[in-house]
Scaffold this motif. Sequence first.
Motif, PDB file in Angstrom:
ATOM      1  N   GLY B 168       0.859  -1.304  -0.750  1.00 59.81           N
ATOM      2  CA  GLY B 168       0.000  -0.088   0.206  1.00 59.81           C
ATOM      3  C   GLY B 168       0.435   1.288  -0.164  1.00 59.81           C
ATOM      4  O   GLY B 168       0.449   2.126   0.776  1.00 59.81           O
ATOM      5  N   HIS B 171       1.630   2.751   3.267  1.00 64.74           N
ATOM      6  CA  HIS B 171       0.656   3.405   3.933  1.00 64.74           C
ATOM      7  C   HIS B 171       1.011   2.950   5.690  1.00 64.74           C
ATOM      8  O   HIS B 171       0.415   1.412   5.655  1.00 64.74           O
ATOM      9  CB  HIS B 171      -0.548   3.939   3.689  1.00 64.74           C
ATOM     10  CG  HIS B 171      -2.040   4.518   4.834  1.00 64.74           C
ATOM     11  ND1 HIS B 171      -2.317   3.438   5.565  1.00 64.74           N
ATOM     12  CD2 HIS B 171      -2.094   5.457   4.333  1.00 64.74           C
ATOM     13  CE1 HIS B 171      -2.886   4.742   6.048  1.00 64.74           C
ATOM     14  NE2 HIS B 171      -3.123   5.935   5.363  1.00 64.74           N
ATOM     15  N   PRO B 172       0.779   3.314   6.565  1.00 64.09           N
ATOM     16  CA  PRO B 172       0.940   2.171   7.824  1.00 64.09           C
ATOM     17  C   PRO B 172      -0.225   1.725   8.446  1.00 64.09           C
ATOM     18  O   PRO B 172      -0.349   0.861   9.218  1.00 64.09           O
ATOM     19  CB  PRO B 172       0.536   3.562   8.785  1.00 64.09           C
ATOM     20  CG  PRO B 172       0.636   4.935   8.523  1.00 64.09           C
ATOM     21  CD  PRO B 172       0.740   4.598   6.755  1.00 64.09           C
ATOM     22  N   ARG B 173      -1.572   1.728   8.046  1.00 60.73           N
ATOM     23  CA  ARG B 173      -2.562   0.793   8.259  1.00 60.73           C
ATOM     24  C   ARG B 173      -1.739  -0.378   7.739  1.00 60.73           C
ATOM     25  O   ARG B 173      -3.049  -2.030   7.865  1.00 60.73           O
ATOM     26  CB  ARG B 173      -3.711   0.872   7.509  1.00 60.73           C
ATOM     27  CG  ARG B 173      -4.169   1.333   6.768  1.00 60.73           C
ATOM     28  CD  ARG B 173      -5.290   2.170   5.910  1.00 60.73           C
ATOM     29  NE  ARG B 173      -4.762   2.185   4.281  1.00 60.73           N
ATOM     30  CZ  ARG B 173      -6.668   2.316   3.566  1.00 60.73           C
ATOM     31  NH1 ARG B 173      -8.158   1.907   4.750  1.00 60.73           N
ATOM     32  NH2 ARG B 173      -7.030   2.366   2.733  1.00 60.73           N
TER      33      ARG B 173
END
Lengths: 521, 310
Positions: B168, B171-173
Amino acid sequence: MKSNIILLLLCLLSLGCGNSGEGGDPAVFHNYLSEEPQSLDPAFAVDQSSGILVSLLYPGLFRFAADGTPVPDLVDDWQLSADGLIYTFRLHPDRSFDDGSVIDTDDVIRCFLRLLDPEHPSPRRWVLDGLKGAQSFIAGHSGHVAGLNAPDAHTLVVELETPFSPFLGLLAMPATRLYPAASDGTPAQIAGLPVCGGPWRLTEWHRGDRFLLGRREMGGPDNFTGLEFRIIPQPFTAGAEFSVGNLDLLQVPLTEVAYWVEGEHKGTVTRQEELVISYIGLNTERAPFNDPRVRQALNYAIDVEALIRTCRSGAATRAGGPVPPSLREGAPREQFRYRPERARELLAEAGLSAGFDMEIWQKENPEVSRILETVQIFLADVGIEVKIVVRDWGAFKDAINKGSADAFFLDWLADYPDAENFLYPLFHTSNRGGGGNRCRYSEPVTDILLDELRATPESDARRRLVAQLNDSIYTAAPWIWLWYPVSIQVLNPRIHSYQPPVIFNGQDYLEVTRDVALPTS
Amino acid sequence: MWRYLLHRLLVLIPVLIGVTFASFCLLYVIPGDPVQAVAGERYDESVLEELRAELHLDDPLLVRYGRFLEGLLRGDLGRSYVTREPVLTRILVTFPRTLQLALASMAVAIVLGLSLGLAAAARPGSWLDRLCMTLASIGISMPVFWLGMVLIYLFAIRMNWLPPSGYGDGHPRHIILPALTLGMASAALIARMTRSAMLEVLGQDFIRTARAKGLHPWRVLVRHGLRNALLPVITVVGNDFGSYLSGSVLTERIFAWPGLGRYTLEAVAKRDLPALQGSILVMALAFVLVNLLVDLTYAWIDPRTRRGGA
C-alpha cells in the motif's frame, strides 16, 4: 506508561480503521498474479505472469482472442502460399510505439532476429527456428535469416523451412511481441519503465508489489482506463482481497470451491476449461515403466473420477489422451476406467504380480500432495508401493528433465491453441527432457506421424491425424491420464463482458465493461 | 569503548567472508540447475548450454566466488539470473520494507511483551499473572501462518477495519496486521522473560530498600525493577529483531508483503544464485550488526559489562 500505551493503540486503530475506498479508482480493473513476472523482455518471458503482462504491453503481428483464436493485431492483411510455406503480411501503416516511432517491418525483423541470436540466448528460440535459414543464422553461418524479408516498410514476407499450420499461433505468443530498439533488455530498460506499444502501457511498476497499466487508446465510457496487477502469492489472501472489494477477479483455489460456488458472496462465478492437461508422467526409459502393460496397469488402478470429485472439487474433465477435447474431434476415450482387477492382470502378465516400489516426484504444492496421497492409496491396492518425493521447483525440474525420477506430477499449459502443441513437444523423441518430452517416450511411428502433423495444413486429414495420434498415445499410456482442469473464477458483479480466456494471454481487457454510476442531480 | 567497537566491526569482515563462502559452497552443491528457471517449460538443449556459458555457470567454484568478491568490493552484487536486474537494486527496494515490518513488529512485541510481563510480575500467583502467562503461552504456540489468516479474517473480512494485504505504498494501516502477526510470538517470549527476570530482581535487597523509602509501587517496579531485569529481555529482542531483518518469509507471503524474505524465497525456488547470495549477505550483515547493537546496549544499561568487554 499506561497512558502512552493506550495512546499508541488508539493511534494504530485510527490509522487502520475504515478500509473503504481501498479498491481505488473504479475505472481500474483490479487483478492479481500469484507470482512475480520473471521478465518484461519478450525474449525471456517464459512464465505465465510475464506472458500475461508482455502480451498486454507489447504489440504483436497477431494476438489471441479469449477463445484462443489468433487474430490480427499489427497485421492488416495476410496471405499464405499454396504450398503452406510463404506468409505475406501487410502491416498497419499507422501503428506506433509509445516513443512515437512507427512500427514497420524493420522492427519485426530486429525483434525476430534477437529471438534467434545466439549472442542473447533466448529460451524461446524454438518459436522461430522453423523459419527458412534460421538454423544457419543460429549456427553463425549467416548474418541474416533467409526466410525473413521486407519488400517495403509495411510488407513482411516470412518463409518457413517446412509447412507448419499453427504458425499464426506462434506469432501471437509473448516471445514474438515487438518492442522499440530502446527496450531490448538493457540495464537501463530493466531499471525503468519499458517503452511499449501494445494496448496498455506500463505507468507504475512497484517491484515485488504491483503493476499499474494505463489504456493506450480511449475506449467507451464504460470501459476500463487502467489495469492493476498486484502480486499475491497466497490464494487465501487473494480471496480476502476479493471479499473486501479490492480485487475484481478471483481464481478460486481448489480448497475453497464449495464456499465460492455455493456460498453467499458478492460475485459472479464463471467456469472455463483451459487448454491445460494434468498428468503423472512415467519415465518410459526405466524398468518397469518401459513395459506398456505396466503403464496401462497404473492407469486402470486409479479412479480418476473419484480423484476429480475429492481432490479437485469436481473442477476438471477426465483426460482421454493428451489433446484437450476442444482441439480434437472424436468420442471421448474411456478405455482406462477404474478396473483394479484388470490392473492386477496386466501386472501379472508383466511378471510383477508381487507388485513393486516406485517414486512419484512433485514440486512443493499442498494441492498436488493431496492428489498424490490419494494415488498412493489406489496403487497400494494393486501392490504398488509409492514413495512421494517432494522437491522445490528447481530441484524437481532438474530431476525430471534429466530423467532421474520414476514418475512425476506435472501440468502442461498450451503455448498456442493447437493439438500439435500437446503432441509434438510432449511425445516426439527429439524433445526428450527439457524439450517437453519428460516421460522420454520414443516411438518411431509416432515420430513420423508427429512430423507429418506439423507439416499438414488444417484439413480433415489433419484432424484425423490428431485423433489417430491422440488415441495411439492414450493406449500406449506413457502418462497416467488425469484431467483437463476447469478454472473457476469469481468476478465482481460490476464487471461485464469479461470472457475467461482459454489460454493464459488470451484476454486483452479492451472490451471488458463496468457499471458506471449515474450522475446525481 | 571505541576500541571495543572497532574490534567488533573488524571481526565482521572475516565473519561475512565466512558466511558468503559457506553459502556459496552450499548453493554450488544443492540439486537444481539455475538455467532451467530461466529457460521455462520448453527449450532446446543448445540454448541451455549457451545460457550456462553466458551466466558463467561452467566456471569452477573458486573462480565464481572470486568474481563475486571482486564485484562486492565495487559494490556490485551481480545480476539476477532470472530477471537480469541488478541484485543490489532489488535489495535496496525490498530490504527497507522488511526493515519497516521488523521495526513495527518489534514495537508490537516490546509494548505487549513488557506490559504483560510487568503486569504478571507485579502480582505473582494472582489471576492477573495467570491470565498474562496464559496469553503468553497462547502467543508462543500459535503458528504465524494460522494467526495471520485469523487476523485477516477478523480485521479485514469481518470488520473491514484494515486492508488484508499488500504494501500500500507504505501506508501505516497496511503494516498493522503483519506486524501484529509477526510480533505476537516475540511478545509472548518477552512477557515470559520479563516476568521471570522481574521476579528475580524484585526479591533483591535494593528493591526492599526502595519500597522501605516509600516509593510508589509502579516506580519501584519500572524504575528500579525493570531496568535491572532488562538484560535477558534485550537478548530476546535482539535475536528476534535480527531474524526479522532476515526476512519473515511466512508473514511476507501471507500478507503479500514485498520484502526481502519473499525475494529470497523466490530466489531459492528458481536457483537464482546471485539474488540468493546477495540476500544472504545482507541478512548476515543485518544479523551481526543487530547483535553488535545488542552488545552495545548491554554496555549502556549495565556499565559492568562495558568494563568487562573493554
